[in-house]
Design a protein around this motif. Sequence first.
Motif, mmCIF file in Angstrom:
data_model
loop_
_atom_site.group_PDB
_atom_site.id
_atom_site.type_symbol
_atom_site.label_atom_id
_atom_site.label_comp_id
_atom_site.label_asym_id
_atom_site.label_seq_id
_atom_site.Cartn_x
_atom_site.Cartn_y
_atom_site.Cartn_z
ATOM 1 N N ALA A 297 -6.878 -0.764 -16.016
ATOM 2 C CA ALA A 297 -6.867 -1.296 -14.673
ATOM 3 C C ALA A 297 -8.056 -1.120 -13.872
ATOM 4 O O ALA A 297 -8.601 -1.970 -13.189
ATOM 5 N N SER A 298 -8.901 0.039 -13.981
ATOM 6 C CA SER A 298 -9.909 0.285 -13.415
ATOM 7 C C SER A 298 -11.030 -0.356 -13.746
ATOM 8 O O SER A 298 -12.093 -0.817 -13.003
ATOM 9 N N LEU A 299 -10.892 -0.460 -15.094
ATOM 10 C CA LEU A 299 -12.070 -1.731 -15.749
ATOM 11 C C LEU A 299 -12.110 -2.902 -14.981
ATOM 12 O O LEU A 299 -13.143 -3.294 -14.410
ATOM 13 N N VAL A 300 -10.647 -3.435 -15.047
ATOM 14 C CA VAL A 300 -10.624 -4.693 -14.290
ATOM 15 C C VAL A 300 -11.107 -4.585 -12.891
ATOM 16 O O VAL A 300 -11.787 -5.795 -12.394
ATOM 17 N N SER A 301 -10.622 -3.753 -12.322
ATOM 18 C CA SER A 301 -11.040 -3.807 -10.728
ATOM 19 C C SER A 301 -12.337 -3.590 -10.448
ATOM 20 O O SER A 301 -12.709 -4.052 -9.345
ATOM 21 N N SER A 302 -13.318 -2.798 -11.398
ATOM 22 C CA SER A 302 -14.699 -2.904 -11.286
ATOM 23 C C SER A 302 -15.413 -4.132 -11.327
ATOM 24 O O SER A 302 -16.467 -4.293 -11.183
ATOM 25 N N PHE A 303 -14.818 -5.161 -12.157
ATOM 26 C CA PHE A 303 -15.522 -6.502 -12.473
ATOM 27 C C PHE A 303 -15.697 -7.303 -11.205
ATOM 28 O O PHE A 303 -14.644 -7.287 -10.366
ATOM 29 N N ASP A 304 -17.168 -7.910 -10.925
ATOM 30 C CA ASP A 304 -17.133 -8.842 -9.719
ATOM 31 C C ASP A 304 -16.441 -10.047 -10.327
ATOM 32 O O ASP A 304 -15.800 -10.260 -11.569
ATOM 33 N N GLN A 305 -16.485 -10.987 -9.618
ATOM 34 C CA GLN A 305 -15.722 -12.260 -10.098
ATOM 35 C C GLN A 305 -16.531 -13.111 -11.350
ATOM 36 O O GLN A 305 -15.581 -13.681 -11.957
ATOM 37 N N GLN A 306 -17.697 -13.046 -11.368
ATOM 38 C CA GLN A 306 -18.164 -13.658 -12.384
ATOM 39 C C GLN A 306 -17.850 -12.915 -13.731
ATOM 40 O O GLN A 306 -17.256 -13.379 -14.811
ATOM 41 N N GLN A 307 -18.065 -11.625 -13.736
ATOM 42 C CA GLN A 307 -17.412 -10.933 -14.914
ATOM 43 C C GLN A 307 -15.867 -11.062 -15.079
ATOM 44 O O GLN A 307 -15.694 -11.118 -16.560
ATOM 45 N N LEU A 308 -14.880 -11.166 -14.267
ATOM 46 C CA LEU A 308 -13.671 -11.483 -14.310
ATOM 47 C C LEU A 308 -13.470 -12.570 -15.110
ATOM 48 O O LEU A 308 -12.590 -12.805 -16.063
ATOM 49 N N ALA A 309 -14.111 -13.877 -14.685
ATOM 50 C CA ALA A 309 -14.093 -15.041 -15.373
ATOM 51 C C ALA A 309 -14.338 -15.037 -16.820
ATOM 52 O O ALA A 309 -13.966 -15.541 -17.903
ATOM 53 N N ASN A 310 -15.686 -14.307 -17.096
ATOM 54 C CA ASN A 310 -15.880 -14.175 -18.378
ATOM 55 C C ASN A 310 -15.018 -13.214 -19.234
ATOM 56 O O ASN A 310 -14.762 -13.536 -20.355
ATOM 57 N N PHE A 311 -14.508 -12.153 -18.541
ATOM 58 C CA PHE A 311 -13.382 -11.580 -19.378
ATOM 59 C C PHE A 311 -12.176 -12.228 -19.598
ATOM 60 O O PHE A 311 -11.449 -11.939 -20.698
ATOM 61 N N CYS A 312 -11.886 -13.239 -18.790
ATOM 62 C CA CYS A 312 -10.687 -14.341 -19.412
ATOM 63 C C CYS A 312 -10.899 -14.989 -20.817
ATOM 64 O O CYS A 312 -10.066 -15.217 -21.048
ATOM 65 N N ARG A 313 -12.203 -14.958 -20.981
ATOM 66 C CA ARG A 313 -12.406 -15.573 -22.352
ATOM 67 C C ARG A 313 -12.089 -14.541 -23.380
ATOM 68 O O ARG A 313 -11.122 -15.154 -24.440
ATOM 69 N N ILE A 314 -12.122 -13.376 -23.262
ATOM 70 C CA ILE A 314 -11.649 -12.470 -23.959
ATOM 71 C C ILE A 314 -10.108 -12.363 -24.123
ATOM 72 O O ILE A 314 -9.442 -12.233 -24.982
ATOM 73 N N LEU A 315 -9.620 -12.274 -22.692
ATOM 74 C CA LEU A 315 -8.069 -12.482 -22.520
ATOM 75 C C LEU A 315 -7.306 -13.274 -23.301
ATOM 76 O O LEU A 315 -6.106 -13.197 -23.916
#
Length: 775
Positions: free
Chosen positions: A218-236
């Motif tokens: 949860a804290s990892l995801v909350s630390s992401f900016d919007q660009q990182q979150l979008a890239n993280f979605c590729r992994i998800l």
Amino acid sequence: MAAAAGPGPGGGGRRGARRGAANILAQLRHGQLSGRGLTRGAQITEALLKERDKQAKWNGIPLLLQKLYENSHPNSDFSQCQSILKEISPLLSMEAMAFVTEDRKAAQESTFPNTYTFDLFGGVDLLVEILMRPTLITQKKKQKISDDLIKDCLSILYNTCICTEGVTKRLAERNDFVLFLFTLMTNKKTFLQTATLIEDILGVKKEMIQLEDIPNLASLVSSFDQQQLANFCRILAVTISELDTGSDDKHTLLAKNAQQKKNLGPSRAEVNQATLLNIPGFVERLCKLATRKVSETTGTSNFLQELEEWYTWLDNALVLDALMRVANEEAEQSSTESSDESGLANTSTRTQLPQSMKIMHEIMYKLEVLYVLCVLLMGRQRNQVHKMIAEFKLIPGLNNLFDKLIWRKHSASALVLHGHNQNCDCSPDITLKIQFLRLLQSFSDHHENKYLLLNSQELNELSAISLKANIPEVDAVVNTDRSLVCDGKRGLLTRLLQVMKKEPAESSFRFWQARAVESFLRGATSYADQMFLLKRGLLEHILYCIVDSECKSRDVLQSYFDLLGELMKFNIDAFKRFNKYINTDEKFQIFLNQINSSLVDSNMLVRCITLSLDRFENQSDIKVAEVLSECRLLSYMSQMSMRMSFLFRLINIIHVQTLTQENVSCLNTSLVILMLARRKDKLPFYLHTLQEMEYMEKYPGFILNNFHSLLRFWQQHYLNKDKDSTCLENSSCISFTYWKETVSILLSPDRTSPCAIVSYIDEAYMDIDRDFTEE
């Protein structure tokens, strides 16, 4: 000089060196497989490596790895490691670049000796050790690895993964390393490299990871900016999708039912979906990302820095190729237009990011986000997700982006990736459209929130249609929160209809567009919904595609037939419009030919016509009677011989062993025909006629035995599934109790019963007790 002359009489020295090198390689490979003897390059003496290196064309990699090993011991400060990696890295990145940019066939036929040598001499294991060492040492003073060293290690690992078979799978088997990689994502400087390597590893991992095992998710995801979150979605995407989702329709229902019996609890993908939904603000941030405008994206400098990293990070080489080509074209255009001020033009293109680049960047982000939202919408927590994305105004946000981003007009050159053409489904522009349509389909399907696809005036129009027809308004329309609907002149559904009508005949979007609109109509039939779409010319457009353009694509035809069925069901105005459009025998024959060319594709329309005819025949309205007498389609289906022909073929094209989610509808359509016959006490006549048709085909019992097996499977499949039974009720307006009773009557073992299938199979041809198990 003789030894350097190459193979031949004087080349014995080189051959000897090669034999020696081959012997070392063989010993290393054997040691790595067996765990005994020679297992890593550091065990070989430096002198021997130097002697063999040149002839074996190892390019000094084993020696560099030996130096790296010596400089990365537990008490080292890693100060020398980075300079060693800087020497190794170019040797591997050149091969990786060749792998990414060559044609796939050529890449498969190529060999990549540097990455192979690097792995064989223990390079992969050594880099994993270096990366993880700070987490393994128990001393109070932890070792600190620099960001640059981490980036180099990740880059080299990735390059080795894409060039050397088996490396990615080996890394995937190390669960501790996979989970450790997620901890590296907290650092923005190493995020992109880490994300790309994780995605590659998860793509080959046999067992899906559990997101709840990731430390401090949860804290990892909350630390992401919007660009990182979008890239993280590729992994998800890899962690929340069922492994066989892509070919869902092709898996037999027998196999699925057997699998469900084994998997009593929720799957890993379902557990991961629940984990994500428990992260505070997660869905809200995805909705913001999906709906933000291009002008709201981050500044040029950050993106250019990221592009620079992409250049060294080869997963995105194709994307970069496309982006840079767009940039060059716009730079050339800009300098041509400002030839008198060429200095100024050149300066501006160096410092400003072209608009088309920004757009493509945003498209690629939205792709990932929409995919994750779509999967969550189809999962077990569907209602929870629906509530959230309605509250966070995803639909009105997408409506505002429709013209400028999702369905924008674009030049042919701007969005074509290297090695692809404009209509290729790999194009980000095309993939975004398909993902958007899939999201709309999932959002509308059997859910009252579908009315958020309209704006306030369109909702008022639905109310006016109901009022004029003197029928009650649909509760969901009345209860729709007007603050959450689309704004602007048109809602999302109307915009979709507009582009659907303009789509070229050969377009790959036609299938997805029809599916998205059909999902809006699914569920309990709504006259107002149908009239809303009929008034916008949808029926005529579908008939034009089926009849006038004589559509050949099976997928597109099926989606059109399904949509036509939902649009016309029980709606006398729709049948009147149909007859007005199909106004010649020639047109009607083309339409019938399309239906009969594949009943698996058209059976839902056959079901709709059969149900509608039955209802119209029981009404005393003058308008209905007039349409009944004039409509070619209703007259055709009113002939008993036609209904029997459809029934015979529907039963004949399916068997228990070949039933899938796609063709099981044929079984339900055949049941609808027989339920309506039972209502009129004609069930024995239908069964007797089937028996006669069998004898005419000279195969007594082959249809009725098959139908008996299919109905036994039907009982197993449907009697434990609430959702399926609700769908059957809604789509047919026949209570599920009546479905169950009809099947029980047909399966009665009493050979004296006039409604039992066994009464119409001669004992000599009886074959009804066979077990059906997955073969």
